[in-house]
Enzyme design. Structure first.
Site, short mmCIF file in Angstrom:
data_model
loop_
_atom_site.label_atom_id
_atom_site.label_comp_id
_atom_site.label_asym_id
_atom_site.label_seq_id
_atom_site.Cartn_x
_atom_site.Cartn_y
_atom_site.Cartn_z
N ASP A 71 -8.31 -3.86 5.57
CA ASP A 71 -6.98 -4.26 5.13
C ASP A 71 -6.29 -5.00 6.27
O ASP A 71 -6.15 -4.46 7.38
CB ASP A 71 -6.16 -3.01 4.77
CG ASP A 71 -5.66 -3.03 3.34
OD1 ASP A 71 -5.19 -4.10 2.91
OD2 ASP A 71 -5.74 -2.00 2.66
N ASP A 124 -3.01 -7.78 2.69
CA ASP A 124 -1.89 -7.07 2.09
C ASP A 124 -0.69 -8.01 1.97
O ASP A 124 -0.41 -8.80 2.89
CB ASP A 124 -1.54 -5.87 2.98
CG ASP A 124 -0.44 -5.00 2.41
OD1 ASP A 124 -0.63 -4.47 1.31
OD2 ASP A 124 0.60 -4.87 3.08
N GLU A 177 -3.77 -10.11 -1.84
CA GLU A 177 -2.88 -9.42 -2.77
C GLU A 177 -1.63 -10.28 -2.94
O GLU A 177 -0.79 -10.35 -2.03
CB GLU A 177 -2.50 -8.04 -2.22
CG GLU A 177 -1.54 -7.29 -3.12
CD GLU A 177 -0.80 -6.17 -2.42
OE1 GLU A 177 -0.53 -5.14 -3.06
OE2 GLU A 177 -0.48 -6.32 -1.21
N HIS A 183 -5.02 1.92 -4.67
CA HIS A 183 -4.25 3.00 -4.02
C HIS A 183 -2.78 3.02 -4.42
O HIS A 183 -2.08 3.99 -4.12
CB HIS A 183 -4.35 2.84 -2.50
CG HIS A 183 -3.77 1.54 -2.01
ND1 HIS A 183 -4.35 0.33 -2.26
CD2 HIS A 183 -2.65 1.28 -1.29
CE1 HIS A 183 -3.62 -0.64 -1.72
NE2 HIS A 183 -2.57 -0.09 -1.14
N ASP A 184 -2.31 1.97 -5.08
CA ASP A 184 -0.90 1.88 -5.48
C ASP A 184 -0.67 2.14 -6.96
O ASP A 184 0.48 2.15 -7.41
CB ASP A 184 -0.34 0.49 -5.15
CG ASP A 184 -0.05 0.30 -3.68
OD1 ASP A 184 0.17 1.31 -2.98
OD2 ASP A 184 -0.03 -0.86 -3.22
#
Length: 575
Positions: free
Chosen positions: A101, A208, A266, A340-341
């Protein structure tokens, strides 16, 4: 669309590992890097080609590692740099790639860069972050530089007494935004973060908040959307900003172009035209993009705790957009239903009374769509959202906690607060990020085999029913079905991974039927029909051809030619 030769990341099946909840190796209740290493054979057997590792950098963990204090150190509870190097090397020994990430829109407030920046207005790193003077209202009260709202609730600005100024923080108050307009900031990210980790052997990055590095620097007030709030969603004032593509092209030149790397960004929700600016091959920015249209169907754009109505037609449109980013372009897309979100997909899209059939149905969907396939930890065994019966105190996520506290402060004295609270908990049941963050359920022993001690966050109550060990040797399990579908995806990659996607029944609110066709040849085709309901439904073939059943999620002896059972799916090869 043409198929490029030897582009390994297009064919890859990616498995996202969110370290703190994956596997604890040393009995402290927190997942760690040695725990990841211990499961590499399991991942290889599943058919995984690449892992995406959530932030493992040193961090005070205000936002579970997305607040980085040192990019060149490992968070001590996760392990050491030696552990990280061992993970990289052992992944490669097993033929598995590894991406990290890249969190570069913001740092932790404990990062030494920010500590210098806040120390004085004359510090050389002052301009590494966004500092602005206060405004004052008619009564002389100090207020923020503008009305921008944090993505984590409240103001996007934090007052700092040291220099009597505010700093921008689109997320938590401990996550100040870096000023990408400053070349020194960019140069440090390129050399001391990205290229430093490439030299350690990583194979790429998931970027990210990739669309938020460039802000509209007039810092004007955002339009009024929420009528009862001073703070307003920042929208395009901090997304797809004026210099965003300049920054990504520079990153490509300085970093990505030097390595055989996979870089996926993302960006969230955006139009196809906007997405193509990031991922068209000729753009020289990123290899692929993570579009959020599918996973965010269940809640309003500006408030994840405001559920919205959606139906299968909306779902089809979102899938179509995701797949057809590729069609007629030089871009590449991704397929994912969890991360994960986001809440667990079987709880989001399936009647949980049909969890196994529905979990397999979603597996069929994902595995036959175009783009690079992403699977999130625990998804392969059909892990679910947390129980509705849990008290709010069980939730750990900063977004959920902030929202609940703000809600309680606003409505806590109302006579009907309990009623309002119950309605909010109902929404949290579907929308909280905590649902994806409960420990992976490895077996039916205490703490689900994740740890030998009480984990940092509670294990889902259903771990004795849903776990890896119970599914490993069960040919009818969701896990076994994932293995089967991943093998088929690789066997028929021209059709599944690269195939052109066409929906055949857009107006049907129960069935989802589509065709996949290779861009290289007319036949064979893949015909997929999925029953997204708990009803028995009439099955009709919407195109002509010689239908040969390739795979189904029910026992073949139970198949009825003219009917589909609840949540039944079929994949046919048409010669």
């Amino acid at each position: 669309m043409t198929i490029e030769k030897c582009v390994w990341w297009k064919d890859a099946v990616v498995y996202q590992i969110w370290v703190p909840s994956y596997k604890d190796s040393n009995g402290d209740g927190v997942g760690d890097l040695p725990g990841v290493i211990s499961t590499l054979d399991y991942l290889k057997d599943l058919g995984i080609d690449m892992i995406w590792l959530s932030p493992m950098y040193d961090s005070p963990q205000v936002d579970m590692g997305y607040d980085i204090s040192d990019y060149q150190k490992i968070y001590p509870k996760y392990g050491t740099l030696n552990d990280m190097q061992e993970l990289i090397d052992k992944c490669h020994d097993k033929g598995i790639k590894i991406i990290l990430d890249l969190v570069a829109n913001h740092t932790s407030s404990e990062n030494k860069w920010f500590q210098e920046s806040r120390s004085s207005k004359n510090n050389p790193k002052r301009d590494w972050y966004f500092w602005r003077k206060p405004r004052y209202d008619e009564s002389g009260n100090r207020i923020e530089p503008n009305n921008w709202m944090s993505y984590f609730s409240g103001s996007a600005w934090e007052y700092d007494e040291t220099t009597d100024e505010y700093y921008l923080r689109l997320y938590a108050k401990d996550q100040p935004d870096l000023n990408w307009n400053n070349y020194e900031v960019r140069n440090t990210i390129y050399d001391s973060v990205i290229n430093w980790w490439f030299e350690k052997g990583v194979d790429g990055f998931r970027i990210d908040t990739a669309g938020k590095f460039s802000k509209v620097e007039s810092f004007q007030d955002a339009p009024i959307i929420l009528k009862d709030s001073f703070y307003q969603p920042v929208g395009n004032l901090a997304l797809n900003g004026p210099r965003i593509h300049e920054f990504h092209k520079e990153m490509f030149d300085r970093c990505w172009s030097k390595y055989d790397a996979f870089v996926v960004g993302e960006v969230g929700r955006c139009s196809k035209q906007e997405a193509l600016k990031y991922v068209g091959k000729s753009r020289n920015e990123m290899n692929a993009i993570l579009l959020f249209d599918v996973v965010k169907l269940i809640y309003e754009k500006n408030d994840r705790f405001q559920k919205t109505k959606w139906d299968l037609i909306d779902f089809k449109k979102a899938i179509d957009k995701q797949c057809n980013l590729i069609k007629g372009t030089d871009a590449w897309s991704t397929i994912f239903l969890e991360n994960h979100d986001e809440p667990r997909c079987v709880s989001k899209f399936i009647n949980t009374n049909y969890r196994v059939e529905g979990g397999k149905l979603l597996t069929m969907l994902q595995s036959t769509l175009s783009g690079t396939l992403f699977i999130y930890q625990g998804q392969e065994i059909g892990m679910t959202n947390l129980p509705r019966s849990w008290d709010i105190s069980e939730y750990k996520d900063i977004v959920t906690i902030n929202y609940y506290n703000e809600f309680k402060e606003k409505y806590g004295k109302d006579a009907d607060f309990k009623e309002k609270e119950e309605k909010l908990i109902d929404v949290i049941k579907f929308c909280s990020r905590d649902h994806a963050r409960s420990p992976v359920q490895w077996n039916s022993e205490k703490f689900a085999g994740f740890s030998t001690v009480e984990p940092w966050t509670r294990v889902n109550d259903n771990y004795s029913e849903i776990n890896v060990e119970s599914q490993l040797n069960d040919p009818n399990s969701i896990l076994s079905f994932y293995k089967q579908l991943i093998k088929l995806r690789k066997q028929f990659k021209d059709l599944f991974t690269y195939g052109e996607f066409e929906v055949l029944d857009y107006d049907n609110t129960i069935l989802f039927t589509y065709v996949k066709k290779s861009p290289k040849f007319e036949v064979p085709k893949v015909y997929v029909v999925l029953n997204f309901s708990s009803k028995w439904v009439k099955f009709e073939k919407l195109i002509e051809g010689n239908f040969n059943l390739l795979v189904t999620n029910v026992s073949k002896k139970d198949i009825l030619d003219e009917k589909l059972s609840p949540y039944e799916g079929r994949v046919y090869i048409i010669e």
